[in-house]
Design an enzyme around this catalytic site. Structure first.
Site, PDB file in Angstrom:
ATOM      1  N   ARG A 152       3.328  -5.530  -9.117  1.00  0.00           N
ATOM      2  CA  ARG A 152       2.970  -6.876  -8.664  1.00  0.00           C
ATOM      3  C   ARG A 152       2.844  -7.796  -9.878  1.00  0.00           C
ATOM      4  O   ARG A 152       2.615  -7.340 -11.000  1.00  0.00           O
ATOM      5  CB  ARG A 152       1.653  -6.851  -7.890  1.00  0.00           C
ATOM      6  CG  ARG A 152       1.647  -5.914  -6.686  1.00  0.00           C
ATOM      7  CD  ARG A 152       0.249  -5.850  -6.070  1.00  0.00           C
ATOM      8  NE  ARG A 152       0.202  -4.991  -4.887  1.00  0.00           N
ATOM      9  CZ  ARG A 152      -0.143  -3.705  -4.897  1.00  0.00           C
ATOM     10  NH1 ARG A 152      -0.459  -3.115  -6.048  1.00  0.00           N
ATOM     11  NH2 ARG A 152      -0.172  -2.997  -3.775  1.00  0.00           N
ATOM     12  N   LYS A 174      -4.698  -2.893  -6.973  1.00  0.00           N
ATOM     13  CA  LYS A 174      -5.759  -3.381  -6.097  1.00  0.00           C
ATOM     14  C   LYS A 174      -6.918  -2.393  -6.078  1.00  0.00           C
ATOM     15  O   LYS A 174      -6.712  -1.183  -6.092  1.00  0.00           O
ATOM     16  CB  LYS A 174      -5.213  -3.583  -4.684  1.00  0.00           C
ATOM     17  CG  LYS A 174      -4.209  -4.729  -4.574  1.00  0.00           C
ATOM     18  CD  LYS A 174      -3.764  -4.934  -3.149  1.00  0.00           C
ATOM     19  CE  LYS A 174      -2.825  -6.129  -3.027  1.00  0.00           C
ATOM     20  NZ  LYS A 174      -2.393  -6.356  -1.638  1.00  0.00           N
ATOM     21  N   HIS A 245       7.744 -11.214  -6.438  1.00  0.00           N
ATOM     22  CA  HIS A 245       7.637 -10.183  -5.402  1.00  0.00           C
ATOM     23  C   HIS A 245       9.012  -9.777  -4.875  1.00  0.00           C
ATOM     24  O   HIS A 245       9.170  -8.670  -4.344  1.00  0.00           O
ATOM     25  CB  HIS A 245       6.757 -10.684  -4.253  1.00  0.00           C
ATOM     26  CG  HIS A 245       5.832  -9.640  -3.710  1.00  0.00           C
ATOM     27  ND1 HIS A 245       4.788  -9.110  -4.451  1.00  0.00           N
ATOM     28  CD2 HIS A 245       5.796  -9.000  -2.511  1.00  0.00           C
ATOM     29  CE1 HIS A 245       4.151  -8.209  -3.724  1.00  0.00           C
ATOM     30  NE2 HIS A 245       4.742  -8.113  -2.549  1.00  0.00           N
ATOM     31  N   ARG A 248      10.087  -6.770  -6.576  1.00  0.00           N
ATOM     32  CA  ARG A 248       9.357  -5.611  -6.031  1.00  0.00           C
ATOM     33  C   ARG A 248      10.051  -5.119  -4.755  1.00  0.00           C
ATOM     34  O   ARG A 248      10.227  -3.913  -4.555  1.00  0.00           O
ATOM     35  CB  ARG A 248       7.907  -6.023  -5.754  1.00  0.00           C
ATOM     36  CG  ARG A 248       7.005  -4.940  -5.153  1.00  0.00           C
ATOM     37  CD  ARG A 248       5.569  -5.483  -5.142  1.00  0.00           C
ATOM     38  NE  ARG A 248       4.651  -4.719  -4.311  1.00  0.00           N
ATOM     39  CZ  ARG A 248       3.975  -3.651  -4.720  1.00  0.00           C
ATOM     40  NH1 ARG A 248       4.160  -3.188  -5.949  1.00  0.00           N
ATOM     41  NH2 ARG A 248       3.124  -3.037  -3.915  1.00  0.00           N
ATOM     42  N   HIS A 271       0.796   1.398  -2.669  1.00  0.00           N
ATOM     43  CA  HIS A 271       0.382   1.136  -1.290  1.00  0.00           C
ATOM     44  C   HIS A 271      -0.619   2.194  -0.844  1.00  0.00           C
ATOM     45  O   HIS A 271      -0.376   3.390  -1.014  1.00  0.00           O
ATOM     46  CB  HIS A 271       1.584   1.171  -0.337  1.00  0.00           C
ATOM     47  CG  HIS A 271       2.458  -0.035  -0.425  1.00  0.00           C
ATOM     48  ND1 HIS A 271       3.770  -0.052   0.005  1.00  0.00           N
ATOM     49  CD2 HIS A 271       2.212  -1.289  -0.893  1.00  0.00           C
ATOM     50  CE1 HIS A 271       4.286  -1.255  -0.197  1.00  0.00           C
ATOM     51  NE2 HIS A 271       3.365  -2.014  -0.738  1.00  0.00           N
ATOM     52  N   TYR A 280      10.345  -1.324   4.308  1.00  0.00           N
ATOM     53  CA  TYR A 280      11.591  -1.243   3.546  1.00  0.00           C
ATOM     54  C   TYR A 280      12.621  -0.352   4.226  1.00  0.00           C
ATOM     55  O   TYR A 280      13.817  -0.499   3.980  1.00  0.00           O
ATOM     56  CB  TYR A 280      11.305  -0.760   2.120  1.00  0.00           C
ATOM     57  CG  TYR A 280      10.427  -1.723   1.375  1.00  0.00           C
ATOM     58  CD1 TYR A 280      10.902  -2.983   1.002  1.00  0.00           C
ATOM     59  CD2 TYR A 280       9.099  -1.408   1.080  1.00  0.00           C
ATOM     60  CE1 TYR A 280      10.086  -3.889   0.349  1.00  0.00           C
ATOM     61  CE2 TYR A 280       8.277  -2.305   0.423  1.00  0.00           C
ATOM     62  CZ  TYR A 280       8.775  -3.545   0.067  1.00  0.00           C
ATOM     63  OH  TYR A 280       7.964  -4.443  -0.567  1.00  0.00           O
TER      64      TYR A 280
END
Length: 300
Positions: A152, A174, A245, A248, A271, A280
Site C-alpha cells: 500500500r 494495518k 493502488h 497493487r 489481507h 482478484y
C-alpha cells in the site's frame, strides 16, 4: 463551545486513545473512525451516552440516506459505529450495544493495468528528457517497488532502510502487523540505484532520517506526493485512472493469471480475510473471458 460539542470532543478523545493504544490502529484509520463517529453524534443529536440506542442508529442511517451518501460510505460509517459501541460497552458507558445491520454492497471490480501498460509505466521516469536524474531514480524505485511487492502507499512511505534486504522487504501494515514480502531482482536493483545516488545526497540535509523514500528536502515522502508522481507518469501511458493502488491490483491479478496460489497472494498483500483477495479471481476471470471471445474460432 456548546455543552454537546464539549461532550462530543471528550468522547472522541477517549475513543482515539482506545483505537491507538488498545487496538493499535494506524493514525489515518483512527482519524477516519473518529470522523464517522463524530458525524453520528452530531446527526443523531447525542448529548449523553444513554441517548445511544437503536433509534439513534436508525435516525443516523436515515440522515445518511437523505444526504445521498453511497452504500459504501454508509457501510464504512456503520463499521466505525460498531467499534465505537464496543468501546463504550467496555468502558461501561453503554449497557447494551445497538444492533447494526450492514448494507449489502456491490463491489466494483478494479480496472487492471495490462502487463504492457505496467512495463511502459515502469520505464517512464528514466526515459523522460530534462527530468532530474535523481528524481527519476527515486520515482523508478517507487514504481518498481509497488509493482514487485503490491504494498500500500502508506506502507511504502513508512519503509525504512533497515526494512530492506536482498530478497525481502519488511512491511508494517494495518494494525501495525509486520510481514515479509519477496522483492524482485529488478526492483532491488532500482532501489539500490536510488539509495547509492539521490538518497545519499538527500540524507545530508537530514542525517537522522531513516525512511527510504525522501522528498527533495530530505524528509519522509508523504502519500500525496507519491500519488501525484504516480498519476503524472500514468497519464503518459494510459487513459485509465491510475493510482498507487492500481499497481497493487496489477501485482495481485498478474500473479493470479500466472497461477500463483491465492493464499500466498493474500499473505503478501497483508489481507486479514481471504474474501478481500478473492476479488482478484473475478478480475482474472474477466480477463479469461475476454481472451476467449478474442481467440475462440467461433468468435473470430
Amino acid at each position: 463551545m456548546t455543552p454537546s460539542a464539549l461532550f462530543h470532543k471528550r468522547l472522541i478523545e477517549q475513543f482515539t486513545i482506545f483505537l491507538s493504544v488498545d487496538r493499535g490502529i494506524s493514525p489515518l484509520s483512527v482519524q477516519a473512525y473518529c470522523q464517522d463517529v463524530l458525524l453520528f453524534l452530531q446527526r443523531a443529536s447525542i448529548e449523553a451516552t444513554d441517548r445511544i440506542n437503536q433509534e439513534s442508529v436508525f435516525l443516523f442511517v436515515e440522515k445518511c440516506h437523505k444526504a445521498k451518501e453511497s452504500e459504501t460510505t454508509l457501510a464504512r460509517r456503520l463499521i466505525a459505529l460498531k467499534v465505537f459501541f464496543h468501546f463504550l460497552k467496555d468502558a461501561k458507558m453503554l449497557d447494551q450495544q445497538p444492533f447494526i445491520e450492514h448494507p449489502k454492497i456491490w463491489k466494483r471490480l478494479p480496472s487492471i493495468l495490462s502487463t504492457e501498460e505496467v512495463n511502459s509505466l515502469l520505464d517512464q521516469p528514466l526515459n523522460i528528457p530534462n527530468l532530474d536524474t535523481h528524481i527519476a531514480s527515486r520515482d523508478a524505485a517507487i514504481l518498481y517497488t509497488f509493482y514487485a511487492t503490491g504494498i500500500r502507499v502508506s506502507e511504502l512511505c513508512d519503509l525504512c532502510i533497515g526494512d530492506i534486504s536482498d530478497d525481502f522487504i519488511r512491511v508494517t501494515g494495518k494494525g501495525r502487523k509486520t510481514r515479509l514480502v519477496p522483492i524482485s531482482i529488478k526492483a532491488k536493483q532500482a532501489i539500490d540505484a536510488y539509495l547509492s545516488s539521490f538518497r545519499d545526497e538527500l540524507q545530508k540535509k537530514n542525517p537522522s532520517e531513516e525512511h527510504v523514500f525522501l522528498s527533495i528536502r530530505g524528509k519522509k515522502l508523504d502519500r500525496s506526493c507519491v500519488w501525484k508522481r504516480i498519476t503524472f507518469y500514468a497519464k503518459l501511458v494510459t487513459t485509465k485512472r491510475i493510482s498507487p493502488h492500481s499497481l497493487r491490483h496489477a501485482f495481485a491479478t498478474h500473479l493470479l493469471n500466472n497461477h500463483a496460489d491465492l493464499r500466498i497472494i493474500q499473505e503478501m498483500l497483508g489481507h486479514s480475510r481471504i474474501s478481500s483477495t478473492e476479488i482478484y479471481t473475478h478480475v482474472a476471470s474477466e480477463s479469461l473471458i475476454e481472451k476467449f471471445h478474442t481467440y475462440h474460432p467461433r468468435d473470430i
